[in-house]
Design a protein around this motif. Structure first.
Motif, PDB file in Angstrom:
ATOM      1  N   GLU A 151       3.902   7.074   6.196  1.00 11.14           N
ATOM      2  CA  GLU A 151       2.804   6.759   7.116  1.00 11.14           C
ATOM      3  C   GLU A 151       1.617   7.698   6.862  1.00 11.14           C
ATOM      4  OE1 GLU A 151       1.951   6.221  11.890  1.00 11.14           O
ATOM      5  OE2 GLU A 151       3.604   7.514  11.260  1.00 11.14           O
ATOM      6  N   HIS A 152       1.893   8.976   6.700  1.00 15.20           N
ATOM      7  CA  HIS A 152       0.820   9.940   6.412  1.00 15.20           C
ATOM      8  C   HIS A 152       0.171   9.643   5.065  1.00 15.20           C
ATOM      9  CE1 HIS A 152       1.450  12.543   9.882  1.00 15.20           C
ATOM     10  NE2 HIS A 152       2.744  12.366   9.694  1.00 15.20           N
ATOM     11  N   ASP A 153       0.991   9.293   4.073  1.00 16.28           N
ATOM     12  CA  ASP A 153       0.453   8.944   2.751  1.00 16.28           C
ATOM     13  C   ASP A 153      -0.449   7.714   2.828  1.00 16.28           C
ATOM     14  OD1 ASP A 153       1.928  11.054   1.749  1.00 16.28           O
ATOM     15  OD2 ASP A 153       3.496   9.784   0.859  1.00 16.28           O
ATOM     16  N   LEU A 154      -0.054   6.734   3.629  1.00 17.71           N
ATOM     17  CA  LEU A 154      -0.871   5.523   3.792  1.00 17.71           C
ATOM     18  C   LEU A 154      -2.201   5.835   4.473  1.00 17.71           C
ATOM     19  CD1 LEU A 154       1.895   2.969   4.780  1.00 17.71           C
ATOM     20  CD2 LEU A 154       0.436   2.844   2.750  1.00 17.71           C
ATOM     21  N   HIS A 155      -2.179   6.712   5.458  1.00 14.47           N
ATOM     22  CA  HIS A 155      -3.428   7.097   6.123  1.00 14.47           C
ATOM     23  C   HIS A 155      -4.354   7.828   5.156  1.00 14.47           C
ATOM     24  CE1 HIS A 155      -2.813   5.861  10.301  1.00 14.47           C
ATOM     25  NE2 HIS A 155      -1.537   6.086  10.076  1.00 14.47           N
ATOM     26  N   ALA A 156      -3.798   8.711   4.337  1.00 19.04           N
ATOM     27  CA  ALA A 156      -4.608   9.429   3.341  1.00 19.04           C
ATOM     28  C   ALA A 156      -5.192   8.439   2.333  1.00 19.04           C
ATOM     29  CB  ALA A 156      -3.758  10.482   2.634  1.00 19.04           C
ATOM     30  N   PHE A 157      -4.391   7.461   1.931  1.00 17.46           N
ATOM     31  CA  PHE A 157      -4.862   6.429   1.012  1.00 17.46           C
ATOM     32  C   PHE A 157      -5.991   5.619   1.635  1.00 17.46           C
ATOM     33  CE2 PHE A 157      -4.473   1.961  -0.411  1.00 17.46           C
ATOM     34  CZ  PHE A 157      -4.831   2.128  -1.737  1.00 17.46           C
TER      35      PHE A 157
ATOM     36  N   ALA B  44      15.869   9.384   7.273  1.00 15.14           N
ATOM     37  CA  ALA B  44      15.164   8.090   7.153  1.00 15.14           C
ATOM     38  C   ALA B  44      13.854   8.147   7.933  1.00 15.14           C
ATOM     39  CB  ALA B  44      16.052   6.951   7.649  1.00 15.14           C
ATOM     40  N   PHE B  45      13.896   8.690   9.140  1.00 14.60           N
ATOM     41  CA  PHE B  45      12.688   8.817   9.954  1.00 14.60           C
ATOM     42  C   PHE B  45      11.650   9.678   9.236  1.00 14.60           C
ATOM     43  CE2 PHE B  45      10.221  11.274  13.051  1.00 14.60           C
ATOM     44  CZ  PHE B  45       9.595  10.250  13.734  1.00 14.60           C
ATOM     45  N   HIS B  46      12.091  10.783   8.657  1.00  8.96           N
ATOM     46  CA  HIS B  46      11.160  11.677   7.948  1.00  8.96           C
ATOM     47  C   HIS B  46      10.506  10.959   6.761  1.00  8.96           C
ATOM     48  CE1 HIS B  46       9.432  15.291   6.246  1.00  8.96           C
ATOM     49  NE2 HIS B  46      10.012  14.991   5.106  1.00  8.96           N
ATOM     50  N   ARG B  47      11.282  10.195   6.006  1.00  5.70           N
ATOM     51  CA  ARG B  47      10.717   9.469   4.865  1.00  5.70           C
ATOM     52  C   ARG B  47       9.684   8.430   5.331  1.00  5.70           C
ATOM     53  NH1 ARG B  47      16.077  10.245   3.100  1.00  5.70           N
ATOM     54  NH2 ARG B  47      16.765   8.265   3.988  1.00  5.70           N
ATOM     55  N   ILE B  48       9.978   7.762   6.428  1.00  4.72           N
ATOM     56  CA  ILE B  48       9.048   6.756   6.959  1.00  4.72           C
ATOM     57  C   ILE B  48       7.773   7.429   7.462  1.00  4.72           C
ATOM     58  CG2 ILE B  48       8.710   5.076   8.825  1.00  4.72           C
ATOM     59  CD1 ILE B  48      11.753   4.358   8.409  1.00  4.72           C
TER      60      ILE B  48
END
Length: 136
Positions: free
Chosen positions: A115-121, A107-111
């Protein structure tokens, strides 16, 4: 994220408006409403762009990860001598399920991945604003 999307640190009368966004988001008690606020802003800001479709995917992932986080944080947990390497999640209806360390780590890894995907976005949105492809 919203601060950067709606103008970052130099919007308005030359001052930092982050305090407005932080104040509003801090008063909102549920993650669903916070996501809805961001969605409302981005829907208008990114309409007719490829970024709108990307946001839709990220928004769906945010809701999934929020639910997953809420399960971990707000569930009732117990320990049993019969399962010393796990914890019991007790649901409202009394249903029990075993969780092991790997479940929490997954669960932590998915979150964190989200977070990284949101920063890239966010970087893409800021670049699109800078290039004039998205107008604030």
């Amino acid at each position: 994220m919203i601060s950067a999307i709606v103008g970052g640190a130099t919007v308005g009368y030359g001052g930092n408006t982050d305090w407005i966004v932080h104040g509003v988001m801090g008063e909102v008690e549920t993650i669903r409403v916070r996501i809805k606020i961001v969605e409302t802003i981005l829907k208008r800001l990114l309409e007719n762009t490829d970024l709108h479709d990307e946001w839709s995917l990220l928004e769906a992932a945010l809701y999934k990860r929020a639910r997953e986080r809420n399960v971990a944080v707000h569930s009732e947990w117990a320990w049993s001598e019969d399962a010393p390497n796990a914890v019991l999640r007790i649901e409202r209806d009394g249903t029990k399920s075993l969780w092991v360390e790997r479940d929490f780590m997954d669960a932590f890894h998915r979150i964190k991945t989200l977070e990284h995907d949101l920063h890239a976005f966010l970087k893409k949105v800021c670049l699109a604003i800078e290039q004039g492809a998205v107008r604030v």
